[in-house]
Design an enzyme around this catalytic site. Sequence first.
Site, short mmCIF file in Angstrom:
data_model
loop_
_atom_site.label_atom_id
_atom_site.label_comp_id
_atom_site.label_asym_id
_atom_site.label_seq_id
_atom_site.Cartn_x
_atom_site.Cartn_y
_atom_site.Cartn_z
N ARG A 14 22.95 61.47 -16.31
CA ARG A 14 23.16 60.94 -14.84
C ARG A 14 23.00 59.63 -14.00
NH1 ARG A 14 15.38 60.17 -15.08
NH2 ARG A 14 16.12 58.44 -15.67
N VAL A 60 20.82 55.57 -28.87
CA VAL A 60 22.74 54.50 -29.61
C VAL A 60 21.73 53.89 -30.17
CG1 VAL A 60 23.84 55.00 -27.00
CG2 VAL A 60 21.73 53.02 -27.01
N ASN A 86 27.95 52.66 -21.82
CA ASN A 86 27.32 52.52 -20.28
C ASN A 86 25.13 53.13 -20.68
OD1 ASN A 86 26.93 52.46 -17.09
ND2 ASN A 86 25.89 55.03 -18.13
N TYR A 151 15.38 41.81 -20.66
CA TYR A 151 16.89 42.81 -19.60
C TYR A 151 17.51 41.37 -19.80
CZ TYR A 151 20.02 45.48 -16.84
OH TYR A 151 20.39 45.90 -16.13
N LYS A 155 21.12 41.40 -21.71
CA LYS A 155 22.81 41.98 -21.20
C LYS A 155 23.59 40.34 -21.36
CE LYS A 155 22.31 45.89 -19.23
NZ LYS A 155 23.69 46.61 -19.35
N VAL A 184 23.01 49.34 -7.79
CA VAL A 184 23.93 50.33 -7.94
C VAL A 184 21.87 51.59 -7.22
CG1 VAL A 184 24.87 52.38 -8.51
CG2 VAL A 184 25.22 49.97 -9.40
N THR A 186 20.54 54.61 -8.25
CA THR A 186 20.95 55.37 -9.28
C THR A 186 19.11 55.43 -9.60
OG1 THR A 186 20.65 53.68 -10.74
CG2 THR A 186 22.72 53.89 -10.65
#
Length: 243
Positions: A14, A60, A86, A151, A155, A184, A186
């Site tokens: 998605r 993953v 991603n 987070y 990153k 974004v 989403t």
Amino acid sequence: MSGLRVALVTGAARGQGAAIVRRLHADGFLVAACDVLGDDVRETAAQYDAGTVLAIPLDVTSAEEWDAAVTEVVGRFGALTTLVNNAGVLHRAAIGDETPTGFENSWRVNCLGPFLGIRAALDHLTAADGAAVVNTCSTGAVRAFPNHAAYGSSKWALRGLTQVAAAELAPAGIRVNAVFPGPVQTPMLDDATQARLVAQAVSGRLGRPAEIADAVAFLVSEQASFITGSELVVDGGQTLQIG
């Protein structure tokens, strides 16, 4: 770049990942859409002509599942030329409230996952013409945001992994770059968070998933054949703000 182009995209069920699948498919890639959300990613793949998009459930953080996914992709499509790491998790907590489990899980998905993907795909990428890897990083790896210890640090680690992989794999003809999305629109961001970010945005809006997909499509294309180790920020000016 010529010939068969085959991309494996994680976090593809998605949002941003689905948009990357859509864009690469439109560009002529055969695409393996991978996600831990197996039913959802199968629904995403079902939108395309049979034989052009393959749905693969994938955690993953599992080396074994990565190896199986790569084997399935190559068995179905005959090659693997492009890897888009991603998949990611957004986890917020103040440092005093963070737990070892929450912290480690962010690192496992956001940094260990891309490492395992590059390792699993390496032999096939080495054999490919014009091989490319794109890692989805974040503006959280450009500037610090409070309550994002897990987070943000994961990153930042992915940013470092991208640079090391670019330097190490360049002699094999494998380009490794990263996109740094800002906020974004989403499912990763709830409605309240989206409203808050819009109010703060210098551009007056959030990014669209397709805009991140456009950046990824460029970095894996022959138009970017002399670009590796690059950090492409796609954030509507978020990192221009101070404070």
